[in-house]
Design an enzyme around this catalytic site. Structure first.
Site, mmCIF file in Angstrom:
data_model
loop_
_atom_site.group_PDB
_atom_site.id
_atom_site.type_symbol
_atom_site.label_atom_id
_atom_site.label_comp_id
_atom_site.label_asym_id
_atom_site.label_seq_id
_atom_site.Cartn_x
_atom_site.Cartn_y
_atom_site.Cartn_z
ATOM 1 N N GLY A 1 -8.908 -22.446 -36.766
ATOM 2 C CA GLY A 1 -9.762 -21.809 -38.022
ATOM 3 C C GLY A 1 -9.771 -22.686 -39.348
ATOM 4 O O GLY A 1 -10.275 -23.810 -39.547
ATOM 5 N N GLY A 2 -9.007 -22.131 -40.029
ATOM 6 C CA GLY A 2 -8.863 -22.555 -41.459
ATOM 7 C C GLY A 2 -8.461 -24.100 -41.669
ATOM 8 O O GLY A 2 -9.261 -24.576 -42.228
ATOM 9 N N SER B 1 -3.508 -19.724 -36.594
ATOM 10 C CA SER B 1 -2.752 -20.578 -37.675
ATOM 11 C C SER B 1 -2.093 -21.771 -37.309
ATOM 12 O O SER B 1 -0.938 -22.261 -37.595
ATOM 13 C CB SER B 1 -1.571 -19.600 -38.397
ATOM 14 O OG SER B 1 -2.091 -18.365 -38.889
ATOM 15 N N GLU C 1 -12.703 -11.762 -33.833
ATOM 16 C CA GLU C 1 -13.637 -11.273 -34.927
ATOM 17 C C GLU C 1 -14.554 -10.530 -34.606
ATOM 18 O O GLU C 1 -15.176 -9.809 -35.022
ATOM 19 C CB GLU C 1 -13.555 -12.381 -35.883
ATOM 20 C CG GLU C 1 -12.441 -12.679 -36.893
ATOM 21 C CD GLU C 1 -12.214 -13.909 -37.235
ATOM 22 O OE1 GLU C 1 -13.351 -14.957 -37.205
ATOM 23 O OE2 GLU C 1 -11.092 -14.469 -37.504
ATOM 24 N N ASN D 1 -13.157 -24.294 -35.533
ATOM 25 C CA ASN D 1 -13.926 -23.038 -35.532
ATOM 26 C C ASN D 1 -14.236 -22.625 -37.019
ATOM 27 O O ASN D 1 -13.169 -22.390 -37.702
ATOM 28 C CB ASN D 1 -13.315 -21.707 -35.032
ATOM 29 C CG ASN D 1 -13.987 -20.403 -35.288
ATOM 30 O OD1 ASN D 1 -15.276 -20.380 -35.944
ATOM 31 N ND2 ASN D 1 -13.354 -19.404 -34.951
ATOM 32 N N TRP D 2 -15.428 -23.061 -37.576
ATOM 33 C CA TRP D 2 -15.623 -22.948 -39.025
ATOM 34 C C TRP D 2 -15.886 -21.624 -39.423
ATOM 35 O O TRP D 2 -15.624 -21.375 -40.804
ATOM 36 C CB TRP D 2 -16.743 -23.904 -39.181
ATOM 37 C CG TRP D 2 -16.491 -25.291 -39.093
ATOM 38 C CD1 TRP D 2 -15.422 -26.112 -38.522
ATOM 39 C CD2 TRP D 2 -17.364 -26.400 -39.588
ATOM 40 N NE1 TRP D 2 -15.597 -27.541 -38.486
ATOM 41 C CE2 TRP D 2 -17.000 -27.712 -39.063
ATOM 42 C CE3 TRP D 2 -18.876 -26.486 -39.802
ATOM 43 C CZ2 TRP D 2 -17.655 -28.833 -39.247
ATOM 44 C CZ3 TRP D 2 -19.327 -27.582 -40.155
ATOM 45 C CH2 TRP D 2 -18.911 -28.838 -39.924
ATOM 46 N N LYS D 3 -15.948 -20.914 -38.648
ATOM 47 C CA LYS D 3 -16.293 -19.269 -39.069
ATOM 48 C C LYS D 3 -17.513 -19.182 -39.968
ATOM 49 O O LYS D 3 -18.260 -20.390 -40.063
ATOM 50 C CB LYS D 3 -14.982 -18.550 -39.416
ATOM 51 C CG LYS D 3 -13.754 -18.682 -38.445
ATOM 52 C CD LYS D 3 -12.791 -17.876 -38.720
ATOM 53 C CE LYS D 3 -11.629 -18.154 -37.640
ATOM 54 N NZ LYS D 3 -10.605 -17.219 -37.976
ATOM 55 N N GLY E 1 -5.320 -16.567 -39.023
ATOM 56 C CA GLY E 1 -5.655 -16.595 -40.674
ATOM 57 C C GLY E 1 -4.753 -15.924 -41.433
ATOM 58 O O GLY E 1 -4.765 -15.650 -42.424
ATOM 59 N N HIS F 1 -14.386 -13.883 -29.527
ATOM 60 C CA HIS F 1 -13.565 -14.160 -30.720
ATOM 61 C C HIS F 1 -13.080 -12.807 -31.109
ATOM 62 O O HIS F 1 -13.833 -11.820 -31.023
ATOM 63 C CB HIS F 1 -14.252 -14.860 -31.603
ATOM 64 C CG HIS F 1 -13.365 -15.311 -32.657
ATOM 65 N ND1 HIS F 1 -12.767 -14.734 -33.747
ATOM 66 C CD2 HIS F 1 -12.386 -16.673 -32.898
ATOM 67 C CE1 HIS F 1 -11.817 -15.273 -34.416
ATOM 68 N NE2 HIS F 1 -11.653 -16.381 -33.962
ATOM 69 N N GLU G 1 -5.582 -16.378 -28.369
ATOM 70 C CA GLU G 1 -5.381 -16.330 -30.100
ATOM 71 C C GLU G 1 -4.910 -15.012 -30.208
ATOM 72 O O GLU G 1 -5.594 -13.917 -30.409
ATOM 73 C CB GLU G 1 -6.910 -16.381 -30.526
ATOM 74 C CG GLU G 1 -7.537 -17.822 -30.546
ATOM 75 C CD GLU G 1 -8.551 -18.069 -31.544
ATOM 76 O OE1 GLU G 1 -8.458 -19.083 -31.889
ATOM 77 O OE2 GLU G 1 -9.345 -17.089 -31.862
HETATM 78 P P1 PGA Z 1 -6.931 -19.683 -37.915
HETATM 79 O O1 PGA Z 1 -8.127 -19.100 -36.905
HETATM 80 O O2 PGA Z 1 -6.487 -21.138 -37.524
HETATM 81 O O3 PGA Z 1 -7.480 -19.731 -39.264
HETATM 82 O O4 PGA Z 1 -5.714 -18.737 -38.014
HETATM 83 C C1 PGA Z 1 -8.109 -19.250 -35.694
HETATM 84 C C2 PGA Z 1 -9.404 -18.674 -35.046
HETATM 85 O O5 PGA Z 1 -9.656 -17.739 -35.275
HETATM 86 O O6 PGA Z 1 -10.141 -19.512 -34.106
#
Ligand code: PGA
Length: 253
Positions: free
Chosen positions: A233-234, A212, A97, A9-11, A173, A95, A167
């Site tokens: 994500g990251g 994470s 977010e 997930n590149w966000k 994050g 998600h 998640e």
């Molecule tokens: P993260 O994000 O790996 O940066 O914690 C995961 C996500 O929100 O899909």
């Protein structure tokens, strides 16, 4: 046996130059013979180019969100049929977010899930509790509520065409991943909850862990019996990290 999956997930990150560099590195490192599914989820504006770029590579492309409506006067929104049109096969729905910053409630998420399926996309349904909810002993209540909204509106049979991602919001994050035991407990709960309505689908649905995930913790997370890979994500923006996470998923098979 469920085939592991790693989803990046590149966000809201990337640029034409950065995406191109990342994809070149990934193409060099990822082994097509690994028994896993790999997908990336770039921002909307880059989807068509990433699909074009990955044609022939065994990496799927998905969007990070989809409109609950099939089309029409919804300024700023993107329909599932448009995502299919540019070559996406997957889409993230719910998600945390989106739930938190754009106030998507369980009903909207359930509708987006249905819209994704109606457009021929595989929804990746995200569920997860906040730190306050966990500390209040509410984790299963929250996960059940998020899951049940989707099951009630769309029916359990639709889970055969979907992927679930657990998640925990406090792990996203933050560098603080759920322990393998914490993840396994919730994954097993999700699977049981689906299996109560349909044992076959409960046994088959893939449940990814997100929050994470890094090269350093992927192997132990993916070794848990109900963890079928990761939503990353990251670490999905760093080719070597993402590649190592994919290798851990392949080794967990
Ligand atoms: P993260 O994000 O790996 O940066 O914690 C995961 C996500 O929100 O899909």
């Amino acid at each position: 046996m469920r085939r592991p999956m790693v989803a990046g997930n590149w966000k809201m990150h990337g640029s034409e130059a950065a995406n191109s560099a990342l994809l070149s590195e990934l193409e060099m490192r990822l082994q097509p013979e690994w028994p896993i599914d790999v997908a990336v989820f770039p921002p909307f504006v880059y989807l068509a180019e990433v699909v074009r770029r990955l044609r022939g590579a065994s990496v799927g492309v998905g969007a990070q969100d989809v409109c609950a409506e099939p089309g029409g006067a919804f300024t700023g929104e993107v329909a599932g049929s448009m995502l299919r049109d540019v070559g996406c096969t997957l889409v993230i729905v719910g998600h945390s977010e989106r739930r938190r910053w754009y106030h998507e409630d369980d009903a909207v998420v359930a509708r987006k899930f249905g819209a994704a399926l109606a457009a021929g996309l595989t929804p990746v349904l995200c569920v997860g509790e906040t730190l306050e909810e966990r500390e209040a002993g509410m984790t299963e209540t929250v996960i059940a509520r998020q899951l049940d909204a989707v099951l009630a509106m769309n029916g359990v049979a639709t889970l055969a065409e979907a992927i679930v991602a657990y998640e925990p919001v406090w792990a996203i994050g933050t560098g603080r991943n759920a322990s393998p035991d914490q993840a396994e407990a919730v994954h097993a709960f999700v699977r049981r909850r689906i299996a109560e309505q349909n044992a076959t689908i409960g046994g088959r649905v893939r449940i990814l862990y997100g929050g994470s995930v890094k090269a350093a913790n992927a192997a132990e997370l993916f070794s848990m019996p109900d963890v079928d890979g990761g939503l990353v994500g990251g670490a999905s923006l760093v080719a070597d990290e993402f590649h190592q996470i994919c290798a851990a998923a392949a080794a967990s098979h």
